[in-house]
Design a protein around this motif. Structure first.
Motif, short mmCIF file in Angstrom:
data_model
loop_
_atom_site.label_atom_id
_atom_site.label_comp_id
_atom_site.label_asym_id
_atom_site.label_seq_id
_atom_site.Cartn_x
_atom_site.Cartn_y
_atom_site.Cartn_z
N GLU A 127 47.21 30.12 14.30
CA GLU A 127 46.61 31.27 14.97
C GLU A 127 47.61 31.87 15.95
OE1 GLU A 127 42.96 30.35 16.87
OE2 GLU A 127 41.82 30.13 15.00
N TRP A 137 40.82 28.99 5.87
CA TRP A 137 40.52 30.17 6.68
C TRP A 137 39.16 30.79 6.31
CZ3 TRP A 137 43.60 31.45 10.73
CH2 TRP A 137 44.88 30.89 10.76
N TRP A 138 38.76 30.64 5.06
CA TRP A 138 37.54 31.30 4.59
C TRP A 138 36.43 30.33 4.22
CZ3 TRP A 138 37.60 35.75 6.47
CH2 TRP A 138 38.74 36.55 6.46
N PHE A 194 45.55 35.11 3.44
CA PHE A 194 45.71 33.67 3.57
C PHE A 194 45.66 33.04 2.20
CE2 PHE A 194 43.52 34.84 7.64
CZ PHE A 194 44.57 34.55 8.48
N ARG A 218 34.97 32.80 12.61
CA ARG A 218 36.09 32.71 13.56
C ARG A 218 37.30 33.45 13.02
NH1 ARG A 218 38.59 27.21 16.40
NH2 ARG A 218 40.51 28.17 17.15
N THR A 219 37.56 33.32 11.72
CA THR A 219 38.69 34.03 11.12
C THR A 219 38.50 35.54 11.23
OG1 THR A 219 39.15 32.21 9.58
CG2 THR A 219 39.97 34.40 8.98
N CYS A 220 37.30 36.01 10.92
CA CYS A 220 37.03 37.44 11.04
C CYS A 220 37.20 37.93 12.47
CB CYS A 220 35.61 37.75 10.55
SG CYS A 220 35.41 37.68 8.76
N ALA A 251 41.75 42.20 6.86
CA ALA A 251 41.69 41.02 6.02
C ALA A 251 41.91 41.43 4.57
CB ALA A 251 40.34 40.33 6.16
N ARG A 309 34.16 28.26 9.02
CA ARG A 309 35.30 28.83 9.73
C ARG A 309 35.35 30.36 9.60
NH1 ARG A 309 40.27 28.26 12.84
NH2 ARG A 309 40.97 30.41 12.65
N ARG A 310 34.59 30.90 8.68
CA ARG A 310 34.73 32.31 8.28
C ARG A 310 34.56 33.28 9.43
NH1 ARG A 310 31.46 33.07 2.99
NH2 ARG A 310 32.89 31.36 2.48
N THR A 359 37.67 43.88 8.55
CA THR A 359 38.00 43.52 9.93
C THR A 359 38.74 44.62 10.67
OG1 THR A 359 40.04 42.42 9.19
CG2 THR A 359 38.05 41.06 9.38
N ALA A 410 44.29 26.86 8.65
CA ALA A 410 43.65 27.35 9.87
C ALA A 410 43.71 26.29 10.97
CB ALA A 410 42.20 27.73 9.58
#
Length: 303
Positions: free
Chosen positions: A158, A182-183, A177, A190-192, A202, A187-188, A222, A153
């Motif tokens: 991105e 990423w998870w 991923f 932001r990834t979602c 996802a 950070r979770r 997502t 990530a």
């Protein structure tokens, strides 16, 4: 409540074919797919990761399966930045692939940073052409972009993900991923948000949780239309050894039962949930899929 569709990540895996799951008289290419499609409503096509597919492949898959059967197609390796053998692309593209690899060098000579410009444009165009029969027949469940373990990530990745989404405009896209960054908890969200903004599903993962590369078993939704879960097995040899070492795991009833309420919650937020078993060692994947279907029956709209 959305439908939950259960299947496996391949119907052609050599270990499955040799396991005896396919009955006599249905062990040729056509018979295997017809037999599989009588038992499950969805399957992942993993061969499209290893070699650039052709439209005729998709035409045959449509012809050999009943209406409503869905294919989740794994993106070709060059599109996700994986090392790609020259033999995996059509003969007329191999000189360009070898030329770019020779110019750039590196430990991963056929990754995403190699395939820039005209070569990548052409590979994308041919992949899209190969998907067209599935899309036209309404049989494309998703295109699965599984990114490599070094795809961590960061801003550059991105941006690459956004480029992939732009090229795949109009396709149902799912993203898996393989780098845990990423998870991670910090950070979770932001990834979602990134995946929601791109309109892609996802992919949740079940795997051993004792490894440095373990992806946590988070199950975000997502995209309103689709959510995916891939069960990789819980082998501690993930990422090492032979394919059988990596995927050798027979799911217990207890391990599967723990996912049932989670899958039902996902189905409350997505039109479909695809549950795909990738513990491709003998018939372990189809047995786990059958067991999961049985557990889900009566809980929600499982097919």
């Amino acid at each position: 409540m959305g439908d939950i569709l259960v299947g496996t990540c391949s119907w052609t895996d050599k270990a499955l074919v040799s396991s005896g799951w396919y009955p006599p008289g249905r062990r040729d290419a056509e018979g295997r797919l017809r037999h599989y499609a009588e038992r499950f409503p969805v399957v992942e096509v993993d061969s499209t990761y290893y070699g650039l597919p052709r439209p005729r492949n998709s035409e045959l898959w449509v012809e050999r399966t009943p209406p409503g059967f869905l294919f989740d197609v794994k993106a070709f390796s060059l599109l996700t930045g994986h090392p790609t053998r020259p033999e995996a692309v059509p003969a007329d593209l191999r000189p360009a692939l070898l030329r770019e690899a020779g110019l750039r060098g590196g430990a991963r000579p056929w990754g995403r940073r190699v395939a820039d410009g005209a070569l990548l444009d052409e590979v994308w165009a041919r992949f899209a052409e190969a998907l067209l029969p599935l899309r036209s027949a309404g049989r494309l469940g998703s295109v699965l972009f599984q990114f490599p373990p070094w795809f961590r990530a960061e801003t550059a990745t991105e941006a690459f993900l956004e480029q992939c989404r732009e090229r795949a405009r109009g396709w149902p896209v799912a993203v898996e991923f393989r780098h845990p960054s990423w998870w991670q908890e910090d950070r979770r969200e932001r990834t979602c948000a990134l995946l929601r903004g791109l309109g892609v599903a996802a992919v949740a993962v079940d795997m051993a949780q004792t490894l440095s590369v373990s992806i946590p078993p988070v199950a975000p939704v997502t995209a309103e239309e689709l959510a995916l879960v891939r069960f990789h097995g819980r082998s501690a040899a993930w990422g090492t050894g032979s394919k059988e070492d990596r995927f050798r795991h027979a799911y217990t009833a207890g391990e599967l039962a723990a996912w049932v309420p989670r899958l039902c919650r996902m189905a409350e937020r997505a039109g479909q949930v695809h549950v795909l078993f990738n513990n491709c060692c003998g018939d372990a994947a189809v047995r786990a899929a059958e067991c999961m279907e049985h557990m889900l029956a009566g809980r929600t709209a499982v097919r």
